[in-house]
Design a protein around this motif. Structure first.
Motif, PDB file in Angstrom:
ATOM      1  N   ARG A  24      29.441  38.006  22.380  1.00  0.00           N
ATOM      2  CA  ARG A  24      30.197  37.580  23.558  1.00  0.00           C
ATOM      3  C   ARG A  24      29.889  38.474  24.760  1.00  0.00           C
ATOM      4  O   ARG A  24      30.771  39.106  25.337  1.00  0.00           O
ATOM      5  N   GLN A  25      28.611  38.482  25.129  1.00  0.00           N
ATOM      6  CA  GLN A  25      28.218  39.243  26.304  1.00  0.00           C
ATOM      7  C   GLN A  25      26.944  38.658  26.910  1.00  0.00           C
ATOM      8  O   GLN A  25      26.105  38.106  26.221  1.00  0.00           O
ATOM      9  N   PHE A  26      26.873  38.770  28.236  1.00  0.00           N
ATOM     10  CA  PHE A  26      25.637  38.464  28.950  1.00  0.00           C
ATOM     11  C   PHE A  26      24.811  39.731  28.945  1.00  0.00           C
ATOM     12  O   PHE A  26      25.338  40.836  29.106  1.00  0.00           O
ATOM     13  N   ILE A  61      27.476  42.431  30.307  1.00  0.00           N
ATOM     14  CA  ILE A  61      28.801  42.064  30.803  1.00  0.00           C
ATOM     15  C   ILE A  61      29.487  41.357  29.647  1.00  0.00           C
ATOM     16  O   ILE A  61      29.050  40.282  29.222  1.00  0.00           O
ATOM     17  N   GLU A  62      30.535  41.993  29.122  1.00  0.00           N
ATOM     18  CA  GLU A  62      31.274  41.411  28.006  1.00  0.00           C
ATOM     19  C   GLU A  62      32.238  40.350  28.537  1.00  0.00           C
ATOM     20  O   GLU A  62      32.747  40.467  29.657  1.00  0.00           O
ATOM     21  N   TYR A  63      32.491  39.334  27.714  1.00  0.00           N
ATOM     22  CA  TYR A  63      33.380  38.264  28.154  1.00  0.00           C
ATOM     23  C   TYR A  63      34.193  37.713  27.000  1.00  0.00           C
ATOM     24  O   TYR A  63      33.880  37.928  25.837  1.00  0.00           O
ATOM     25  N   SER A  64      35.246  36.998  27.357  1.00  0.00           N
ATOM     26  CA  SER A  64      35.950  36.151  26.391  1.00  0.00           C
ATOM     27  C   SER A  64      36.145  34.809  27.078  1.00  0.00           C
ATOM     28  O   SER A  64      36.300  34.750  28.295  1.00  0.00           O
ATOM     29  N   ILE A  94      18.709  36.582  32.261  1.00  0.00           N
ATOM     30  CA  ILE A  94      20.032  36.709  31.658  1.00  0.00           C
ATOM     31  C   ILE A  94      20.048  35.973  30.326  1.00  0.00           C
ATOM     32  O   ILE A  94      19.630  34.829  30.239  1.00  0.00           O
ATOM     33  N   THR A  95      20.545  36.655  29.304  1.00  0.00           N
ATOM     34  CA  THR A  95      20.719  36.051  27.989  1.00  0.00           C
ATOM     35  C   THR A  95      22.206  36.042  27.666  1.00  0.00           C
ATOM     36  O   THR A  95      22.894  37.036  27.908  1.00  0.00           O
ATOM     37  N   ASP A  96      22.689  34.925  27.137  1.00  0.00           N
ATOM     38  CA  ASP A  96      24.073  34.843  26.690  1.00  0.00           C
ATOM     39  C   ASP A  96      24.081  35.092  25.187  1.00  0.00           C
ATOM     40  O   ASP A  96      23.686  34.239  24.411  1.00  0.00           O
ATOM     41  N   ASN A  97      24.501  36.289  24.802  1.00  0.00           N
ATOM     42  CA  ASN A  97      24.602  36.631  23.388  1.00  0.00           C
ATOM     43  C   ASN A  97      25.986  36.175  22.919  1.00  0.00           C
ATOM     44  O   ASN A  97      26.971  36.899  23.039  1.00  0.00           O
ATOM     45  N   THR A 112      35.133  40.893  31.143  1.00  0.00           N
ATOM     46  CA  THR A 112      36.027  41.993  30.809  1.00  0.00           C
ATOM     47  C   THR A 112      35.427  43.387  30.966  1.00  0.00           C
ATOM     48  O   THR A 112      36.162  44.342  31.199  1.00  0.00           O
ATOM     49  N   LYS A 113      34.108  43.519  30.829  1.00  0.00           N
ATOM     50  CA  LYS A 113      33.536  44.870  30.863  1.00  0.00           C
ATOM     51  C   LYS A 113      32.076  44.816  31.285  1.00  0.00           C
ATOM     52  O   LYS A 113      31.304  44.030  30.756  1.00  0.00           O
TER      53      LYS A 113
END
Length: 98
Positions: free
Chosen positions: A15-17, A28-31, A8-11, A40-41
């Protein structure tokens, strides 16, 4: 390939794994706000739906290591946490039920 094989990389810029599944990008997009991360997605490559849970488990493990709470707004991730409530209830913020 098991979930232990997923890297897993945190870009943070996007703002996504991210992870590679069969040579294709899954995300997996996040905020993030304070000590909460909103997932979120979820985007999986076509034909890799069987690896979706492995990816979610790996991302949740990464978030748990950060001592951050999870608010799953993606229907797939919320459904996964609902099905595995006992294991992941400590990741949810106080007062959040899914």
């Amino acid at each position: 390939m098991s979930k232990e094989d997923l890297e897993i990389t945190d870009n943070e810029f996007l703002r996504q794994f991210e992870t590679q599944i069969d040579g294709e990008l899954a995300t997996i997009e996040y905020s993030q706000q304070e000590r909460k991360i909103f997932l979120t997605k979820l985007i999986m490559p076509d034909g890799s739906e069987d690896r979706q849970e492995d990816f979610i488990v790996a991302v949740l493990a990464e978030i748990k290591e950060r001592n951050t709470r999870v608010v799953p707004t993606s229907p797939e991730i919320a459904g996964f946490i609902r099905r595995n409530r006992r294991k992941y209830k400590d990741l949810l913020p106080v007062g959040i039920n899914i």
